[in-house]
Design a protein around this motif. Structure first.
Motif, PDB file in Angstrom:
ATOM      1  N   ILE B 137       0.942  -1.017  -0.025  1.00  0.00           N
ATOM      2  CA  ILE B 137       0.068  -0.070   0.203  1.00  0.00           C
ATOM      3  C   ILE B 137       0.741   1.268  -0.099  1.00  0.00           C
ATOM      4  CG2 ILE B 137      -1.897   1.253   1.236  1.00  0.00           C
ATOM      5  CD1 ILE B 137      -2.737  -1.407   2.392  1.00  0.00           C
ATOM      6  N   MET B 138       1.220   1.681  -1.174  1.00  0.00           N
ATOM      7  CA  MET B 138       1.927   2.999  -1.234  1.00  0.00           C
ATOM      8  C   MET B 138       1.654   3.689  -2.522  1.00  0.00           C
ATOM      9  SD  MET B 138       5.225   1.033  -3.118  1.00  0.00           S
ATOM     10  CE  MET B 138       5.006  -0.009  -4.391  1.00  0.00           C
ATOM     11  N   PRO B 139       1.954   5.140  -2.641  1.00  0.00           N
ATOM     12  CA  PRO B 139       1.719   5.972  -3.574  1.00  0.00           C
ATOM     13  C   PRO B 139       1.987   5.244  -5.082  1.00  0.00           C
ATOM     14  CG  PRO B 139       2.708   7.157  -1.949  1.00  0.00           C
ATOM     15  CD  PRO B 139       2.967   5.915  -1.613  1.00  0.00           C
ATOM     16  N   LEU B 140       1.058   4.912  -5.862  1.00  0.00           N
ATOM     17  CA  LEU B 140       1.362   4.251  -7.381  1.00  0.00           C
ATOM     18  C   LEU B 140       2.134   5.210  -8.128  1.00  0.00           C
ATOM     19  CD1 LEU B 140      -1.978   2.578  -8.177  1.00  0.00           C
ATOM     20  CD2 LEU B 140       0.105   1.518  -7.113  1.00  0.00           C
ATOM     21  N   PHE B 141       1.983   6.522  -7.964  1.00  0.00           N
ATOM     22  CA  PHE B 141       2.649   7.476  -9.025  1.00  0.00           C
ATOM     23  C   PHE B 141       3.803   8.147  -8.209  1.00  0.00           C
ATOM     24  CE2 PHE B 141      -1.930   7.044  -9.857  1.00  0.00           C
ATOM     25  CZ  PHE B 141      -1.906   6.719 -11.086  1.00  0.00           C
ATOM     26  N   GLY B 142       4.379   7.549  -7.104  1.00  0.00           N
ATOM     27  CA  GLY B 142       5.386   8.348  -6.398  1.00  0.00           C
ATOM     28  C   GLY B 142       4.791   9.071  -5.447  1.00  0.00           C
ATOM     29  N   SER B 143       5.729   9.507  -4.358  1.00  0.00           N
ATOM     30  CA  SER B 143       4.941  10.445  -3.221  1.00  0.00           C
ATOM     31  C   SER B 143       4.837  12.089  -3.864  1.00  0.00           C
ATOM     32  CB  SER B 143       6.071  10.599  -2.282  1.00  0.00           C
ATOM     33  OG  SER B 143       7.311  10.559  -2.775  1.00  0.00           O
ATOM     34  N   GLY B 144       5.467  12.493  -4.884  1.00  0.00           N
ATOM     35  CA  GLY B 144       5.339  13.780  -5.495  1.00  0.00           C
ATOM     36  C   GLY B 144       4.680  13.561  -6.961  1.00  0.00           C
ATOM     37  N   PHE B 145       4.106  12.535  -7.361  1.00  0.00           N
ATOM     38  CA  PHE B 145       3.612  12.406  -8.479  1.00  0.00           C
ATOM     39  C   PHE B 145       4.656  12.464  -9.781  1.00  0.00           C
ATOM     40  CE2 PHE B 145      -0.581  13.320  -6.626  1.00  0.00           C
ATOM     41  CZ  PHE B 145      -1.225  12.381  -7.350  1.00  0.00           C
ATOM     42  N   ASP B 146       6.003  11.920  -9.251  1.00  0.00           N
ATOM     43  CA  ASP B 146       7.418  12.397 -10.094  1.00  0.00           C
ATOM     44  C   ASP B 146       7.863  10.939 -10.572  1.00  0.00           C
ATOM     45  OD1 ASP B 146       7.694  11.331  -7.455  1.00  0.00           O
ATOM     46  OD2 ASP B 146       9.283  12.843  -6.938  1.00  0.00           O
ATOM     47  N   ALA B 147       7.004   9.914 -10.374  1.00  0.00           N
ATOM     48  CA  ALA B 147       7.401   8.614 -10.952  1.00  0.00           C
ATOM     49  C   ALA B 147       7.572   8.247 -12.397  1.00  0.00           C
ATOM     50  CB  ALA B 147       6.961   7.440 -10.198  1.00  0.00           C
ATOM     51  N   SER B 148       8.362   7.487 -12.896  1.00  0.00           N
ATOM     52  CA  SER B 148       8.570   7.396 -14.175  1.00  0.00           C
ATOM     53  C   SER B 148       7.338   6.406 -14.603  1.00  0.00           C
ATOM     54  CB  SER B 148       9.890   7.001 -14.634  1.00  0.00           C
ATOM     55  OG  SER B 148      10.057   5.383 -14.233  1.00  0.00           O
ATOM     56  N   ALA B 149       6.820   6.241 -16.137  1.00  0.00           N
ATOM     57  CA  ALA B 149       6.075   5.278 -16.398  1.00  0.00           C
ATOM     58  C   ALA B 149       6.558   3.853 -16.036  1.00  0.00           C
ATOM     59  CB  ALA B 149       5.899   5.481 -17.826  1.00  0.00           C
ATOM     60  N   TYR B 150       7.665   3.663 -16.220  1.00  0.00           N
ATOM     61  CA  TYR B 150       8.149   2.163 -15.768  1.00  0.00           C
ATOM     62  C   TYR B 150       7.823   1.904 -14.539  1.00  0.00           C
ATOM     63  CZ  TYR B 150      11.718  -1.520 -15.051  1.00  0.00           C
ATOM     64  OH  TYR B 150      12.652  -2.703 -14.847  1.00  0.00           O
ATOM     65  N   VAL B 151       8.297   2.740 -13.572  1.00  0.00           N
ATOM     66  CA  VAL B 151       7.954   2.542 -12.041  1.00  0.00           C
ATOM     67  C   VAL B 151       6.353   2.493 -11.699  1.00  0.00           C
ATOM     68  CG1 VAL B 151       8.124   3.703  -9.876  1.00  0.00           C
ATOM     69  CG2 VAL B 151       9.926   3.611 -11.482  1.00  0.00           C
ATOM     70  N   ILE B 152       5.531   3.344 -12.201  1.00  0.00           N
ATOM     71  CA  ILE B 152       4.104   3.445 -12.037  1.00  0.00           C
ATOM     72  C   ILE B 152       3.641   2.046 -12.548  1.00  0.00           C
ATOM     73  CG2 ILE B 152       1.885   4.521 -12.908  1.00  0.00           C
ATOM     74  CD1 ILE B 152       3.609   7.127 -13.283  1.00  0.00           C
ATOM     75  N   ILE B 153       3.947   1.604 -13.837  1.00  0.00           N
ATOM     76  CA  ILE B 153       3.561   0.276 -14.281  1.00  0.00           C
ATOM     77  C   ILE B 153       3.995  -0.850 -13.367  1.00  0.00           C
ATOM     78  CG2 ILE B 153       3.607  -1.360 -16.031  1.00  0.00           C
ATOM     79  CD1 ILE B 153       4.034   0.882 -18.070  1.00  0.00           C
ATOM     80  N   GLY B 154       4.983  -0.713 -12.821  1.00  0.00           N
ATOM     81  CA  GLY B 154       5.644  -1.789 -11.780  1.00  0.00           C
ATOM     82  C   GLY B 154       4.769  -1.752 -10.439  1.00  0.00           C
ATOM     83  N   ASN B 155       4.409  -0.493 -10.078  1.00  0.00           N
ATOM     84  CA  ASN B 155       3.594  -0.444  -8.776  1.00  0.00           C
ATOM     85  C   ASN B 155       2.311  -0.989  -8.799  1.00  0.00           C
ATOM     86  OD1 ASN B 155       5.793   0.856  -7.449  1.00  0.00           O
ATOM     87  ND2 ASN B 155       5.141   2.827  -7.665  1.00  0.00           N
ATOM     88  N   ILE B 156       1.761  -0.572  -9.941  1.00  0.00           N
ATOM     89  CA  ILE B 156       0.477  -1.008 -10.356  1.00  0.00           C
ATOM     90  C   ILE B 156       0.231  -2.670 -10.446  1.00  0.00           C
ATOM     91  CG2 ILE B 156      -1.446  -1.148 -12.156  1.00  0.00           C
ATOM     92  CD1 ILE B 156      -0.772   1.946 -12.631  1.00  0.00           C
ATOM     93  N   VAL B 157       1.378  -3.110 -11.169  1.00  0.00           N
ATOM     94  CA  VAL B 157       1.516  -4.589 -11.176  1.00  0.00           C
ATOM     95  C   VAL B 157       1.601  -5.270  -9.978  1.00  0.00           C
ATOM     96  CG1 VAL B 157       3.015  -6.488 -12.202  1.00  0.00           C
ATOM     97  CG2 VAL B 157       2.106  -4.723 -13.475  1.00  0.00           C
ATOM     98  N   VAL B 158       2.411  -4.705  -9.106  1.00  0.00           N
ATOM     99  CA  VAL B 158       2.661  -5.373  -7.763  1.00  0.00           C
ATOM    100  C   VAL B 158       1.387  -5.097  -6.733  1.00  0.00           C
ATOM    101  CG1 VAL B 158       3.958  -5.134  -5.504  1.00  0.00           C
ATOM    102  CG2 VAL B 158       5.165  -4.848  -7.594  1.00  0.00           C
ATOM    103  N   ALA B 159       0.700  -4.188  -6.886  1.00  0.00           N
ATOM    104  CA  ALA B 159      -0.557  -3.911  -6.229  1.00  0.00           C
ATOM    105  C   ALA B 159      -1.542  -4.823  -6.554  1.00  0.00           C
ATOM    106  CB  ALA B 159      -1.035  -2.396  -6.201  1.00  0.00           C
ATOM    107  N   VAL B 160      -1.835  -4.727  -7.859  1.00  0.00           N
ATOM    108  CA  VAL B 160      -2.906  -5.443  -8.156  1.00  0.00           C
ATOM    109  C   VAL B 160      -2.688  -7.237  -8.285  1.00  0.00           C
ATOM    110  CG1 VAL B 160      -4.096  -6.238 -10.645  1.00  0.00           C
ATOM    111  CG2 VAL B 160      -3.887  -3.902 -10.227  1.00  0.00           C
ATOM    112  N   GLY B 161      -1.399  -7.555  -8.615  1.00  0.00           N
ATOM    113  CA  GLY B 161      -0.904  -8.946  -8.340  1.00  0.00           C
ATOM    114  C   GLY B 161      -1.050  -9.610  -6.978  1.00  0.00           C
ATOM    115  N   THR B 162      -0.611  -8.789  -5.910  1.00  0.00           N
ATOM    116  CA  THR B 162      -0.737  -9.035  -4.463  1.00  0.00           C
ATOM    117  C   THR B 162      -2.139  -9.156  -4.045  1.00  0.00           C
ATOM    118  OG1 THR B 162       1.161  -7.791  -4.091  1.00  0.00           O
ATOM    119  CG2 THR B 162       0.207  -8.225  -2.083  1.00  0.00           C
ATOM    120  N   PHE B 163      -2.991  -8.287  -4.470  1.00  0.00           N
ATOM    121  CA  PHE B 163      -4.476  -8.179  -4.052  1.00  0.00           C
ATOM    122  C   PHE B 163      -5.258  -9.473  -4.654  1.00  0.00           C
ATOM    123  CE2 PHE B 163      -8.903  -6.758  -4.410  1.00  0.00           C
ATOM    124  CZ  PHE B 163      -8.917  -6.562  -3.235  1.00  0.00           C
TER     125      PHE B 163
END
Lengths: 225, 225
Positions: B137-163
């Protein structure tokens, strides 16, 4: 007496370790108890050693099939005990490390046990090859996903995998097999691992509670019912 | 020099003996296997004896002494008599060999089971459940909306996959409809995890195999320098 006392011990020790976490004075109780485990484990190992002797001596005395190999096992076991407990050939004497290379124990360890151990494990490489054949037949969607993930991870860890996609332009570097392998490990694999870890964690918590509260008694054997 | 050569020949003999199983079960393999069993048992027995019985129990209860500048014999540490409880529990474990009072061995078993349950309940809940949930459970787009597309996709995959992976492990509700679809997605993530683990296992076994072949060709035969 036979059932109630073990159940009380389990309840008392389990509860004590949980409660101890909440007080700074008893925080490290778990670590102190782990020394008890180590001491008890040795006595359990005495039981295992005794059982090994009993099984093989019975086999030898009754001249069962392949009893000669039991002699080899017992000789290996006794030689190792003799060499290790008395630190035979140890230049530093009884105070030196038991695995010192000059000692008989150290020599057997490095020239017999280490090669045997690594060869035994490497033998699995051949059996994994046949297992791969069965696993890698993409019979359905799930098997195909497993196949693709395993294949990318395998290729990503080899020079061949790097070579295969080295022609790609820098803008497509994310699609290179080694980078793809890293992405699989860090994203979908991590998600699956987390789901499994959380599942295991919840399972351990519920099983521990069942044991501490005496609901689960199978560890006591038949009389525990 | 002689002993070094002898050790290499022994290791080569044992390595080839184990690999002979690839052809079929044979006396050479059985001999190597028996040596492995006997020597491993002896090795663990000796190691546990020196590490636990001597290193932890004996040294703990009877700490070594040294002579100070006044010529007095001084203990290096305070004796820890609590360790005697561990030894008593260990001795109780051995009573399993005496059928009439074998039930007393359950007391030490109850201690181990209770302590393990208490220790694991807290540790698994904290590391496997709380920590993993917290990391998911963490900000998907980085804490300051500064994450790259690669990181955002990775975060979404991790959150969706775990759930979805957790949904798959929830067996109290039938896997149908939207719930069933989520469970299906969870299976896909789990398959990627199994594929990745499989790939890693294959690689580790292969590296052991390469190590043994390297030993045979270089250390034993001297074909590779």
């Amino acid at each position: 007496m036979k059932r109630q006392v073990p159940l009380l011990i389990t309840f008392f020790v389990g509860t004590l370790l949980i409660v101890s976490i909440f007080s700074p004075a008893t925080e490290n109780l778990g670590e102190e108890f782990s020394v008890f485990f180590d001491v008890i484990a040795v006595f359990a190992f005495f039981l295992g050693g005794g059982n090994l002797l009993r099984v093989h001596l019975t086999k030898i005395s009754r001249k069962r099939e392949d009893w000669v190999y039991s002699v080899v096992t017992l000789v290996g076991f006794i030689v190792m005990l003799w060499a290790g407990l008395f630190k035979i050939g140890n230049e530093g004497g009884i105070a030196a490390s038991v695995t010192e290379e000059s000692s008989l124990f150290g020599m057997v360890f490095y020239s017999v046990l280490i090669p045997l151990q690594s060869t035994m494990y490497s033998l699995l490489a051949f059996f994994i090859a046949s297992a791969s054949y069965r696993a890698f037949r993409a019979k359905n969607r799930e098997a195909t996903i497993l196949l693709v993930a395993a294949f990318i991870i395998l290729l990503g860890r080899t020079a061949f995998g790097t070579m295969l996609t080295s022609w790609m332009p820098p803008s497509l570097s994310l699609a290179e097999i080694p980078n793809l392998a890293i992405w699989i490990m860090n994203s979908p694999n991590l998600a699956g691992q987390r789901a499994i870890m959380i599942g295991i964690g919840l399972g351990v918590v519920s099983m521990s509670l069942r044991i501490i509260l005496g609901v689960e008694r199978t560890y006591l054997g038949d009389d525990g019912k | 020099m002689f002993w070094e050569h002898f050790a290499v020949w022994v290791a080569a003999f044992l390595t080839l003996g184990i690999y002979s199983f690839l052809y079929k079960d044979n006396p050479w393999y059985k001999l190597c296997e028996s040596i492995f069993v006997g020597i491993s048992a002896g090795y663990w027995f000796v190691t546990l004896f020196w590490d636990n019985i001597y290193g932890k129990f004996w040294v703990g209860v009877f700490p070594p002494t040294h002579v100070n500048e006044l010529g007095e014999s001084v203990r290096t540490a305070q004796p820890d008599y609590w360790l005697l409880v561990g030894a008593v529990l260990g001795l109780l474990m051995l009573l399993r060999l005496v059928p009439k009072i074998g039930w007393l061995s359950r007391w030490s078993l109850a201690f181990i089971v209770g302590a393990t349950a208490g220790f694991y309940l807290i540790n698994y809940f904290s590391s496997n459940v709380m920590r993993q949930v917290q990391d998911t459970i963490m900000p998907l787009f980085g804490s300051g909306f500064d994450a790259s597309a690669y990181v955002i996709i990775g975060n979404i995959v991790v959150a969706v996959g775990t759930f979805t992976g957790l949904i798959y492990f929830f067996f109290s509700k039938e896997h149908r409809g939207a719930f069933g679809f989520s469970a299906k997605v969870g299976i896909f993530f789990l398959m990627v995890t199994f594929g990745a683990s499989f790939g890693y296992t294959v690689m580790s076994r292969m590296s052991l195999l390469i190590g043994r072949i390297d030993f045979l060709l270089s250390d034993w035969l001297g074909l590779i320098r």
